[in-house]
Structure formats: structure tokens, C-alpha cells
Design an enzyme around this catalytic site. Sequence first.
Site, PDB file in Angstrom:
ATOM      1  NE  ARG A  99      20.128  14.689 -47.632  1.00 57.96           N
ATOM      2  CZ  ARG A  99      18.962  14.836 -46.997  1.00 57.96           C
ATOM      3  NH1 ARG A  99      18.395  16.026 -46.920  1.00 57.96           N
ATOM      4  NH2 ARG A  99      18.380  13.790 -46.443  1.00 57.96           N
ATOM      5  CG  ASP A 112      14.391  11.229 -50.041  1.00 60.60           C
ATOM      6  OD1 ASP A 112      15.015  11.086 -48.972  1.00 60.60           O
ATOM      7  OD2 ASP A 112      14.812  11.938 -50.982  1.00 60.60           O
ATOM      8  NE  ARG A 124      15.636   8.177 -44.486  1.00 63.49           N
ATOM      9  CZ  ARG A 124      16.759   8.826 -44.775  1.00 63.49           C
ATOM     10  NH1 ARG A 124      16.707   9.916 -45.515  1.00 63.49           N
ATOM     11  NH2 ARG A 124      17.907   8.397 -44.312  1.00 63.49           N
ATOM     12  CG  HIS A 176      18.601  13.512 -51.274  1.00 60.29           C
ATOM     13  ND1 HIS A 176      17.561  12.886 -50.640  1.00 60.29           N
ATOM     14  CD2 HIS A 176      19.720  13.136 -50.596  1.00 60.29           C
ATOM     15  CE1 HIS A 176      18.031  12.166 -49.634  1.00 60.29           C
ATOM     16  NE2 HIS A 176      19.333  12.308 -49.581  1.00 60.29           N
TER      17      HIS A 176
HETATM   18  N1  LIG Z   1      21.906  10.047 -51.553  1.00 58.78           N
HETATM   19  C1  LIG Z   1      21.510   9.729 -50.342  1.00 58.78           C
HETATM   20  O1  LIG Z   1      20.341   9.551 -50.093  1.00 58.78           O
HETATM   21  C2  LIG Z   1      22.548   9.521 -49.254  1.00 58.78           C
HETATM   22  C3  LIG Z   1      22.232   8.802 -48.090  1.00 58.78           C
HETATM   23  C4  LIG Z   1      23.231   8.597 -47.136  1.00 58.78           C
HETATM   24  C5  LIG Z   1      24.500   9.139 -47.320  1.00 58.78           C
HETATM   25  N2  LIG Z   1      24.743   9.869 -48.440  1.00 58.78           N
HETATM   26  C6  LIG Z   1      26.070  10.448 -48.699  1.00 58.78           C
HETATM   27  O2  LIG Z   1      26.964   9.404 -49.072  1.00 58.78           O
HETATM   28  C7  LIG Z   1      28.287   9.789 -48.732  1.00 58.78           C
HETATM   29  C8  LIG Z   1      28.944   8.661 -47.940  1.00 58.78           C
HETATM   30  O3  LIG Z   1      28.321   8.523 -46.679  1.00 58.78           O
HETATM   31  P1  LIG Z   1      28.904   7.488 -45.602  1.00 58.78           P
HETATM   32  O4  LIG Z   1      27.991   7.552 -44.438  1.00 58.78           O
HETATM   33  O5  LIG Z   1      29.201   6.199 -46.241  1.00 58.78           O
HETATM   34  O6  LIG Z   1      30.294   8.228 -45.226  1.00 58.78           O
HETATM   35  P2  LIG Z   1      31.593   7.529 -44.647  1.00 58.78           P
HETATM   36  O7  LIG Z   1      32.458   8.628 -44.100  1.00 58.78           O
HETATM   37  O8  LIG Z   1      31.233   6.394 -43.752  1.00 58.78           O
HETATM   38  O9  LIG Z   1      32.288   6.912 -45.948  1.00 58.78           O
HETATM   39  C9  LIG Z   1      32.818   7.685 -46.973  1.00 58.78           C
HETATM   40  C10 LIG Z   1      34.079   6.993 -47.455  1.00 58.78           C
HETATM   41  O10 LIG Z   1      34.559   7.675 -48.606  1.00 58.78           O
HETATM   42  C11 LIG Z   1      35.967   7.551 -48.567  1.00 58.78           C
HETATM   43  N3  LIG Z   1      36.583   8.500 -49.478  1.00 58.78           N
HETATM   44  C12 LIG Z   1      36.795   9.830 -49.309  1.00 58.78           C
HETATM   45  N4  LIG Z   1      37.428  10.342 -50.379  1.00 58.78           N
HETATM   46  C13 LIG Z   1      37.611   9.318 -51.248  1.00 58.78           C
HETATM   47  C14 LIG Z   1      38.220   9.214 -52.523  1.00 58.78           C
HETATM   48  N5  LIG Z   1      38.737  10.286 -53.141  1.00 58.78           N
HETATM   49  N6  LIG Z   1      38.249   8.010 -53.126  1.00 58.78           N
HETATM   50  C15 LIG Z   1      37.724   6.912 -52.517  1.00 58.78           C
HETATM   51  N7  LIG Z   1      37.142   6.948 -51.300  1.00 58.78           N
HETATM   52  C16 LIG Z   1      37.088   8.143 -50.681  1.00 58.78           C
HETATM   53  C17 LIG Z   1      36.313   7.773 -47.113  1.00 58.78           C
HETATM   54  O11 LIG Z   1      37.617   7.307 -46.810  1.00 58.78           O
HETATM   55  C18 LIG Z   1      35.211   6.988 -46.416  1.00 58.78           C
HETATM   56  O12 LIG Z   1      35.593   5.663 -46.138  1.00 58.78           O
HETATM   57  C19 LIG Z   1      28.176  11.115 -47.983  1.00 58.78           C
HETATM   58  O13 LIG Z   1      28.408  12.195 -48.862  1.00 58.78           O
HETATM   59  C20 LIG Z   1      26.723  11.118 -47.525  1.00 58.78           C
HETATM   60  O14 LIG Z   1      26.233  12.433 -47.309  1.00 58.78           O
HETATM   61  C21 LIG Z   1      23.811  10.060 -49.407  1.00 58.78           C
END
Ligand SMILES: NC(=O)c1ccc[n+]([C@@H]2O[C@H](COP(=O)([O-])OP(=O)(O)OC[C@H]3O[C@@H](n4cnc5c(N)ncnc54)[C@H](O)[C@@H]3O)[C@@H](O)[C@H]2O)c1
Length: 310
Positions: free
Chosen positions: A88, A148, A151, A175
Amino acid sequence: MDKKVTVIGAGNVGATAAQRLAEKDLCDVVLIDIVEGVPQGKALDLIEAAPVEKHDARIIGTNGYEDSAGSDIVIITAGIPRKPGMSRDDLISTNAGIIKSVTEQVVQLSPDTILIIVSNPLDAMCQVAYQVSGFPKNRVMGMAGVLDSARFRAFISMELNVSVENTHAFVLGGHGDTMVPLPRYSTVAGIPITELLSEDRINALVERTRNGGAEIVGLLGTSAYYAPASAAVEMAESILKDKKKILPCAAYLEGEYGINELFMGVPVKLGSGGVEEIIEITLSDDEQAALQKSADAVQELKNVLKKLGV
Ligand SMILES: NC(=O)c1ccc[n+]([C@@H]2O[C@H](COP(=O)([O-])OP(=O)(O)OC[C@H]3O[C@@H](n4cnc5c(N)ncnc54)[C@H](O)[C@@H]3O)[C@@H](O)[C@H]2O)c1
């Protein structure tokens, strides 16, 4: 609907969160992404599902922020997710810039909103949103602990062949690989799992929880989104309905658990005021040491942010 939630990032987590918010009839939803057509297309698809799913939530997909004005909550999922082999923390420089720019735009039109950050590395991205927004600490939080813990609960229920509804679990800390699952506070029908499972089995479930994200990245080639979206929506629901649920969330600590000026996963009370209270549970020396180790890892990321000038 009298409530509005904006979801930034119409990718896997964002679009799934939008779907769950609408289908639970919680609020109107504004879905924003930088890619033209994607938020509009996904919103239209969700609107067309509404007659079958039987809800009246208004859903708007857009590339601008105008429709987000006056949001009760903004869930930020914008950014890049992990690919196999990435941690991450590898996402920090790209996502810090994205969170900064998104937060700047959000706060102009929704100065009283509550921010739920999802983008990784989670605790560091909360820090960016907190600094850039200038919001009080109760209105900036991160989603990680609910996921978490879910899970851990899923693995406990599979291990003991009991309903997930009977399970309760707490996973605290940052995380990342240093997250701190707490078996003593994890229960089945109120019975601590330390009385139901051997130490070896508990250790195996704890390890699987720690690697829960990586396990899915390994299978799927990208990061999980069904459970992350569910977790973010559980937090939003507790705020929108002022339920005052106690949930593990990344919150800004100022001395609680001996940790200062860092976002970390701890149990909080979530209501209409956002993080209304940080709950301090008693930890054993080992648990406290594990939490401190996790805080050290989050502090390192905070130092990286400083070097990046964010
Ligand atoms: N906190 C957690 O437990 C957790 C769990 C899963 C994913 N995540 C994180 O969440 C984030 C998103 O994951 P995802 O699987 O949806 O990714 P994804 O690639 O499917 O979606 C991300 C989206 O953000 C958009 N984006 C990028 N820059 C942008 C901006 N400046 N303004 C608006 N939109 C923008 C992209 O175009 C894309 O559609 C990642 O950083 C991932 O690591 C966190």
C-alpha cells in the site's frame, strides 16, 4: 432524499459504494471521476437498476464538483490501487497528489462535510486530507478497521462454522502489515475467541487477516472492492442516521493510546458529528507494543509526505 453523499473516484470501490448507498436508500449520490464518461455511465447504469432494486435515490455521475455542493459526507476513493507485488505504501506519491487536489475542490463547495478517506496508504492519505481541508479532527476519518475486522470476522465464522452475525472483531492500528488484530476483544456470541480456538489457529486467522488485502490482489490482479465498499458505507450509514456505532476507524490521535498527531485505527463512536468519541480500551503490554510499532510505520509515511512537500 434529504441526505447527499459524494463519492470521488468511480472505480471499483467508488462505484460499488455508490451502488450500496443507493440500494440501501440512504441518500442521494454524486459520483465523480476525472475520466470522462465513466461516472456518467456508471450512474446511468445504477439509475436503470433502481426500478428493479426499488429505491428512489437520485444518482448523478459527473467530472465536475458543482453537483457535490452541500454534501453531508464525501467518500474519497480516488487514486491508484495496488498491483500484485506492491505494498500500500508504494502508492504514496501518486495518491498524495490526488488526495490533495480532490480535497481542495471538495471543501470549497462542501465546507461542513465529513470526509471518509479510502485511498491508500490509508493513514497517510487521511493526514493529507486533514491538513489540506483544515477541518476539525472529528470530520476527517479513514476506512480500514471496519474492513480488516470484517475480514477477521469472516475467517472466524468459517473456522467455527457459525453465523457471521454472531461474530465481532477488533482490528486496530495502521492499515498495513503492522495492523493489530485483537483476539481478546474478538468474540462469537459474546465469547472471546481465545476461549474457543487454540493459539495456533488464532495466529493463523490473524495472519490471514493481515494479508487479507494481498490475498485478494494476488487472486484478482487488483485490490478488493466489495468488502471495502461495504465497510465505507457502514461508516457513512452510522453518520447519516446518527447511530453512534462503535467502529474501528482511522482517527486523528492526540495522546490517546500514547500516540500523538497521527491517524491510526482505533475504536470510535460515529454519529452525526463524525468521530464523536475515541474509545480507549485497555491493552496488554504486547498489544500496546504492537500498536506502537504500527504507529512507527505510520509516522514513517508521514515523514515521506513531508519530503514530498504535501
Ligand atoms: N482503505 C481500504 O481498506 C482500501 C480498500 C480497497 C482499496 N483501497 C484504495 O482505494 C483506492 C481506489 O481503489 P479502486 O480499486 O477503486 O481503484 P480504481 O482504479 O478502480 O478506481 C480509482 C478511480 O479513481 C479515479 N481517479 C484518479 N484520480 C482522480 C482524481 N484526481 N479525481 C477523481 N477521480 C480520480 C480513477 O480514474 C479511477 O476511476 C486505491 O488507492 C486503493 O488502494 C483502500
